[in-house]
Design a protein around this motif. Structure first.
Motif, PDB file in Angstrom:
ATOM      1  N   SER A  92       0.833  -1.205   0.000  1.00  0.00           N
ATOM      2  CA  SER A  92       0.000   0.000   0.000  1.00  0.00           C
ATOM      3  C   SER A  92       0.866   1.252   0.000  1.00  0.00           C
ATOM      4  CB  SER A  92      -0.926  -0.019   1.219  1.00  0.00           C
ATOM      5  OG  SER A  92      -1.635   1.183   1.310  1.00  0.00           O
ATOM      6  N   ALA A  93       1.917   1.242   0.807  1.00  0.00           N
ATOM      7  CA  ALA A  93       2.816   2.401   0.841  1.00  0.00           C
ATOM      8  C   ALA A  93       3.514   2.577  -0.505  1.00  0.00           C
ATOM      9  CB  ALA A  93       3.838   2.238   1.957  1.00  0.00           C
TER      10      ALA A  93
ATOM     11  N   ARG B  99       1.005   4.099  -2.909  1.00  0.00           N
ATOM     12  CA  ARG B  99       0.787   5.521  -2.613  1.00  0.00           C
ATOM     13  C   ARG B  99       1.983   6.357  -3.034  1.00  0.00           C
ATOM     14  NH1 ARG B  99      -0.119   5.707   3.271  1.00  0.00           N
ATOM     15  NH2 ARG B  99       0.279   3.502   3.230  1.00  0.00           N
TER      16      ARG B  99
ATOM     17  N   ALA C 149       1.947   9.322  -5.813  1.00  0.00           N
ATOM     18  CA  ALA C 149       2.405  10.675  -5.475  1.00  0.00           C
ATOM     19  C   ALA C 149       3.475  11.149  -6.449  1.00  0.00           C
ATOM     20  CB  ALA C 149       2.934  10.704  -4.043  1.00  0.00           C
TER      21      ALA C 149
END
Length: 128
Positions: free
Chosen positions: A19-20, A23, A27
Motif C-alpha cells: 500500500s505504501a 501511494r 504521489a
C-alpha cells in the motif's frame, strides 16, 4: 512449527508495504504530471506575454515571478523547519522530564524495597 500468529502479521506487513509503495508511486506520478502541466502553462504564458510586450520584458516578468515563488518556498520551508524544531524540543523536554521523574521515584522507592521484600516473603510463606 510456526505460530499461527505470524501468518496474519506477515500478511498485514506485506499489505502495508504494498500500500505504501502504491501511494508513493501515485504521489510521484502526480508530481511529475503537475511539473509537466506547469511547464506547459509557463511556456504558453511566456509566448502570450512575449507577443504583447516583447521578449526582454516577458523574460524579466517571468524571472520576477519565479524569484517571488522561490522566496515564498524558502520562507515556507523555514517555517516548517522551525515548527519541526519546536516539536523536537518539546519531545526532548518531555523525555527528559519523564527520565527525571523516574529517577526521583526510583530513589524514593529504594528505602521501601526491604519492606516490600518482607511482605512478599510473608505472603509466599503463608501460601505454602
Amino acid at each position: 512449527m510456526a505460530l499461527p500468529l505470524w501468518d496474519p502479521l506477515r500478511d498485514l506487513a506485506g499489505t502495508a508495504v504494498r500500500s505504501a509503495g502504491i501511494r508513493a508511486t501515485m504521489a510521484i506520478a502526480t508530481a511529475l504530471l503537475a511539473i509537466v502541466a506547469t511547464a506547459f502553462l509557463v511556456s504558453a504564458g511566456f509566448v502570450v506575454l512575449m507577443r504583447e510586450v516583447g521578449f526582454p520584458v516577458a523574460a524579466i516578468a517571468f524571472a520576477a515571478l519565479f524569484a517571488v515563488l522561490a522566496l515564498a518556498m524558502h520562507l515556507f520551508g523555514r517555517a516548517i523547519s522551525a515548527r519541526q524544531a519546536a516539536r523536537t524540543m518539546a519531545a526532548r523536554s518531555r523525555a527528559e522530564t519523564d527520565i527525571a521523574l523516574a529517577t526521583v521515584l526510583a530513589r524514593s522507592a529504594r528505602p521501601l524495597l526491604p519492606l516490600v521484600a518482607f511482605v512478599a516473603a510473608f505472603v509466599l510463606a503463608r501460601r505454602s
